[in-house]
Design a protein around this motif. Sequence first.
Motif, PDB file in Angstrom:
ATOM      1  N   ASP A  53       0.857  -1.184   0.000  1.00  0.00           N
ATOM      2  CA  ASP A  53       0.000   0.000   0.000  1.00  0.00           C
ATOM      3  C   ASP A  53       0.889   1.229   0.000  1.00  0.00           C
ATOM      4  N   SER A  54       0.413   2.284  -0.662  1.00  0.00           N
ATOM      5  CA  SER A  54       1.266   3.462  -0.710  1.00  0.00           C
ATOM      6  C   SER A  54       1.121   4.249   0.579  1.00  0.00           C
ATOM      7  N   GLY A  55       2.237   4.697   1.084  1.00  0.00           N
ATOM      8  CA  GLY A  55       2.256   5.506   2.291  1.00  0.00           C
ATOM      9  C   GLY A  55       2.791   6.878   1.945  1.00  0.00           C
ATOM     10  N   PRO A  56       3.087   7.691   2.948  1.00  0.00           N
ATOM     11  CA  PRO A  56       3.604   9.026   2.644  1.00  0.00           C
ATOM     12  C   PRO A  56       4.971   8.999   1.962  1.00  0.00           C
ATOM     13  N   TYR A  57       5.711   7.903   2.102  1.00  0.00           N
ATOM     14  CA  TYR A  57       7.045   7.871   1.505  1.00  0.00           C
ATOM     15  C   TYR A  57       7.154   6.928   0.324  1.00  0.00           C
ATOM     16  N   ILE A  58       6.445   5.816   0.386  1.00  0.00           N
ATOM     17  CA  ILE A  58       6.608   4.791  -0.646  1.00  0.00           C
ATOM     18  C   ILE A  58       5.355   4.752  -1.515  1.00  0.00           C
ATOM     19  N   LEU A  59       5.576   4.733  -2.812  1.00  0.00           N
ATOM     20  CA  LEU A  59       4.466   4.586  -3.738  1.00  0.00           C
ATOM     21  C   LEU A  59       4.891   3.599  -4.814  1.00  0.00           C
ATOM     22  N   VAL A  60       4.135   2.514  -4.925  1.00  0.00           N
ATOM     23  CA  VAL A  60       4.391   1.591  -6.029  1.00  0.00           C
ATOM     24  C   VAL A  60       3.105   1.495  -6.829  1.00  0.00           C
ATOM     25  N   ASP A  61       3.125   2.012  -8.047  1.00  0.00           N
ATOM     26  CA  ASP A  61       1.916   1.919  -8.873  1.00  0.00           C
ATOM     27  C   ASP A  61       2.283   1.357 -10.236  1.00  0.00           C
ATOM     28  N   ASP A  62       1.315   1.324 -11.125  1.00  0.00           N
ATOM     29  CA  ASP A  62       1.546   0.684 -12.426  1.00  0.00           C
ATOM     30  C   ASP A  62       2.640   1.378 -13.218  1.00  0.00           C
ATOM     31  N   LEU A  63       2.768   2.684 -13.011  1.00  0.00           N
ATOM     32  CA  LEU A  63       3.764   3.419 -13.800  1.00  0.00           C
ATOM     33  C   LEU A  63       5.182   3.073 -13.360  1.00  0.00           C
ATOM     34  N   ASN A  64       5.461   3.216 -12.063  1.00  0.00           N
ATOM     35  CA  ASN A  64       6.870   3.096 -11.701  1.00  0.00           C
ATOM     36  C   ASN A  64       7.357   1.653 -11.637  1.00  0.00           C
ATOM     37  N   ILE A  65       6.449   0.701 -11.569  1.00  0.00           N
ATOM     38  CA  ILE A  65       6.899  -0.689 -11.514  1.00  0.00           C
ATOM     39  C   ILE A  65       7.624  -1.080 -12.809  1.00  0.00           C
ATOM     40  N   VAL A  66       7.196  -0.512 -13.931  1.00  0.00           N
ATOM     41  CA  VAL A  66       7.891  -0.764 -15.203  1.00  0.00           C
ATOM     42  C   VAL A  66       9.336  -0.305 -15.087  1.00  0.00           C
ATOM     43  N   PHE A  67       9.485   0.913 -14.570  1.00  0.00           N
ATOM     44  CA  PHE A  67      10.827   1.486 -14.429  1.00  0.00           C
ATOM     45  C   PHE A  67      11.668   0.673 -13.447  1.00  0.00           C
ATOM     46  N   ILE A  68      11.039   0.248 -12.341  1.00  0.00           N
ATOM     47  CA  ILE A  68      11.803  -0.445 -11.298  1.00  0.00           C
ATOM     48  C   ILE A  68      12.354  -1.766 -11.833  1.00  0.00           C
ATOM     49  N   VAL A  69      11.497  -2.540 -12.504  1.00  0.00           N
ATOM     50  CA  VAL A  69      11.942  -3.843 -13.006  1.00  0.00           C
ATOM     51  C   VAL A  69      13.053  -3.653 -14.033  1.00  0.00           C
ATOM     52  N   LEU A  70      12.839  -2.718 -14.959  1.00  0.00           N
ATOM     53  CA  LEU A  70      13.850  -2.460 -15.993  1.00  0.00           C
ATOM     54  C   LEU A  70      15.170  -2.030 -15.356  1.00  0.00           C
ATOM     55  N   ASN A  71      15.050  -1.135 -14.391  1.00  0.00           N
ATOM     56  CA  ASN A  71      16.211  -0.565 -13.727  1.00  0.00           C
ATOM     57  C   ASN A  71      17.065  -1.629 -13.040  1.00  0.00           C
ATOM     58  N   THR A  72      16.402  -2.470 -12.231  1.00  0.00           N
ATOM     59  CA  THR A  72      17.159  -3.471 -11.486  1.00  0.00           C
ATOM     60  C   THR A  72      17.706  -4.542 -12.423  1.00  0.00           C
ATOM     61  N   PHE A  73      16.962  -4.840 -13.503  1.00  0.00           N
ATOM     62  CA  PHE A  73      17.438  -5.870 -14.431  1.00  0.00           C
ATOM     63  C   PHE A  73      18.715  -5.418 -15.143  1.00  0.00           C
ATOM     64  N   VAL A  74      18.681  -4.202 -15.695  1.00  0.00           N
ATOM     65  CA  VAL A  74      19.861  -3.739 -16.428  1.00  0.00           C
ATOM     66  C   VAL A  74      21.031  -3.526 -15.458  1.00  0.00           C
ATOM     67  N   ALA A  75      20.725  -3.105 -14.232  1.00  0.00           N
ATOM     68  CA  ALA A  75      21.798  -2.955 -13.249  1.00  0.00           C
ATOM     69  C   ALA A  75      22.467  -4.297 -12.990  1.00  0.00           C
ATOM     70  N   LEU A  76      21.665  -5.363 -12.952  1.00  0.00           N
ATOM     71  CA  LEU A  76      22.206  -6.713 -12.708  1.00  0.00           C
ATOM     72  C   LEU A  76      23.100  -7.163 -13.866  1.00  0.00           C
ATOM     73  N   THR A  77      22.593  -7.043 -15.102  1.00  0.00           N
ATOM     74  CA  THR A  77      23.394  -7.513 -16.234  1.00  0.00           C
ATOM     75  C   THR A  77      24.663  -6.671 -16.380  1.00  0.00           C
ATOM     76  N   THR A  78      24.534  -5.360 -16.102  1.00  0.00           N
ATOM     77  CA  THR A  78      25.723  -4.517 -16.209  1.00  0.00           C
ATOM     78  C   THR A  78      26.752  -4.906 -15.148  1.00  0.00           C
ATOM     79  N   ALA A  79      26.288  -5.316 -13.980  1.00  0.00           N
ATOM     80  CA  ALA A  79      27.222  -5.743 -12.936  1.00  0.00           C
ATOM     81  C   ALA A  79      27.991  -6.974 -13.382  1.00  0.00           C
ATOM     82  N   VAL A  80      27.300  -7.899 -14.093  1.00  0.00           N
ATOM     83  CA  VAL A  80      27.978  -9.101 -14.605  1.00  0.00           C
ATOM     84  C   VAL A  80      29.034  -8.690 -15.636  1.00  0.00           C
TER      85      VAL A  80
END
Lengths: 482, 225
Positions: A53-80
Amino acid sequence: MSLPSILLLLATPALAAALLALWPSWRSGAWVNVLACTLAFAGALGLVVHRPDSGPYILVDDLNIVFIVLNTFVALTTAVFSATYIAHEVETGRMTPANLRVYHAMYQVLLFGMNMALVSNNLGVMWVSIEGATLSTVLMVGLYRTPEAIEAAWKYFMLGSVGIAMALFGTILVYMAAQPVVGEGQDGMVWSVLVTRVQAFDPALLNLAFVFLLLGYGTKVGLFPLNAWLPDAHAEGPTPISAVLSGLLLNVALYAVLRFKLLLALNPGALAPGPLLMGMGLASLLLAGVMLYRRRDIKRLFAYSSIEHMGLIAFAFGIGGPLANFAGLLHMVMHSLTKSAIFFAVGHVAQVKGTQKLSEIRGLTTSHPALGWALVIGVLAIAGLPPGGVFMSEFLLVTSTFAKPFPLMLLALPLVAGLLIAFGALVLKLSGIAFGEPTPGTAPVKASYGPLVVHLALVLAAGLYLPAPLVAWFQHVAKLLG
Amino acid sequence: MPQPMSPHFVFDIAHLLAGAMVLISLMMLYQDRLPALIKVFALQAVALAASVAWQAYAHDAPHLYVTAGIAILFKGLVIPVALHRMVARLGIHRQVETALATGPTMLAGIGLVGLSLVVMLPVTATSDPLAREDLAFALSVVLLGFLMMVTRRNAVSQIIGFMSMENGLILAAAGAKGMPLVVEISVAFSVLIAFIILGVFLFRIRERFDTVDVDALDRFRGGRA
């Protein structure tokens, strides 16, 4: 269930940064880096399955989840990729173990900053996170300590901080607009509160705020006329950093712009944010397209190509409507995957040839067939040739522009012109790099093909077939973006 | 307090202090020696602290005193002392290189102050009167900081331009009534971080070039398009 996901996403990079700053061995440090990125990626996937659930600090909605998954995935492959890359840099003496401690720690600080900016519901926290991410990349760009690297880092820092100052001023103005309606204190900075009350805000103040925010975060996106830092920062730093800069940090800044665009779109008296984005996007596309012809440095070439593609994405979100927004989202994902794959290949190429000069890199497909052909596939995909995913998103964007009513549809002409100009430049440069008589530096290369193959396979697969649930999800997000 | 102060008096003091910051920003533009520039910057930090403290008092927002304290301690004391030492150690207390002569720079500065008044005042006509002019002054300080970063070639003066810009941002944040403390502290922190990072940079620049003139960096651009 949801709390651990958020913790994985945010706490892992924060802890890993502290740990890696002290980690004695760079060899195992590189794998700790990969492990931390894997955990963050797992956290992102956890958020897809179960959303907090979104609180005053954290918000996870349909928009940013796309960015989050992409972000962490490319960060992982780049680390390799980075693990192989730095091994070569240490051998040639360009990086020292002390350097690498800073490098790995800053990589995780960058990841933390980006993840924090993406999940933050508080506009102030989002600003601080993006600033933190920027500062960490400044350190990494200057890592080689050559005069060029220091100059690039200095320029990046100066332009970046000007942008960041403008973004903060814009954020303060948004709060000033919100304060009479929402009341004093915390709520005036919380995006999910603002978005429900924004109809009543003072439009004039909101307009001014958006201009500052667009210029400020637009500097970080690399939109014309604030793009001067981008090629230098990409060319002079370690190549894994070029990959995360192009593939991720530019997206995060764009995400911030999109959040404010959504706010403005809901206020009836405020200016339409679309034309501003479209103007800056088209200008970036055309300028970068022309500039591509005169590049003599391989990393600068692809840095300009990033400006071009960020311009395309900004144009897509600017023109709006479900189809163009869909194209923008898809293009963003495809560009991140393809461009980071290209930088993986370019990193190894520059290492084996010992230079970044285009005139000294020739005949790659003869001397290093695997690497050469991977680069050919990547560049053709980014240039927009079918069956790559980039072709599909560009095709969607052009058709959706043509489908607009009369004066707006004319914008398709400069759009297509920009695409063709950039296509010509990339193919021209590619033929030099890939074919012909090989230049010296034909030693076999110790490359990590894993990340490269995964990215290119995803891009090609997306061009041929997009799974129906993914399409439905993107369509839903596109509708949200208005 | 024996009797409530008239609101006019509250505005007048707030405007006096914020106006003083703009004036000091203009003063910085014509300083052509680094030690003098650093002293003027310290003076601006003191004006910022007074201004923020007055906002804290007028708005009855005690947390702003913390911001004022940070401003006077770090920017008024620690950073100027550190910069003085650096300048002395590097031996660069001579003329400041400017890309633009003092006269045109001052004219541009006055133009920017005018611009920010023209832009801000109509837009903020309906907001809290105490915040209104403060925001216009704050934008002036920010823009003058930019101007300083653009017209100076010396790295130390660019840092000072950057920090003066941050002063303007803090003035704006303090003027926005009830803005959460989170932001102000983080602003102060980021200035500190920025300072450390810049320190590292300067150290490296010094190590490589024996100069902190950014022009020296530009020489290495030849041949790279």
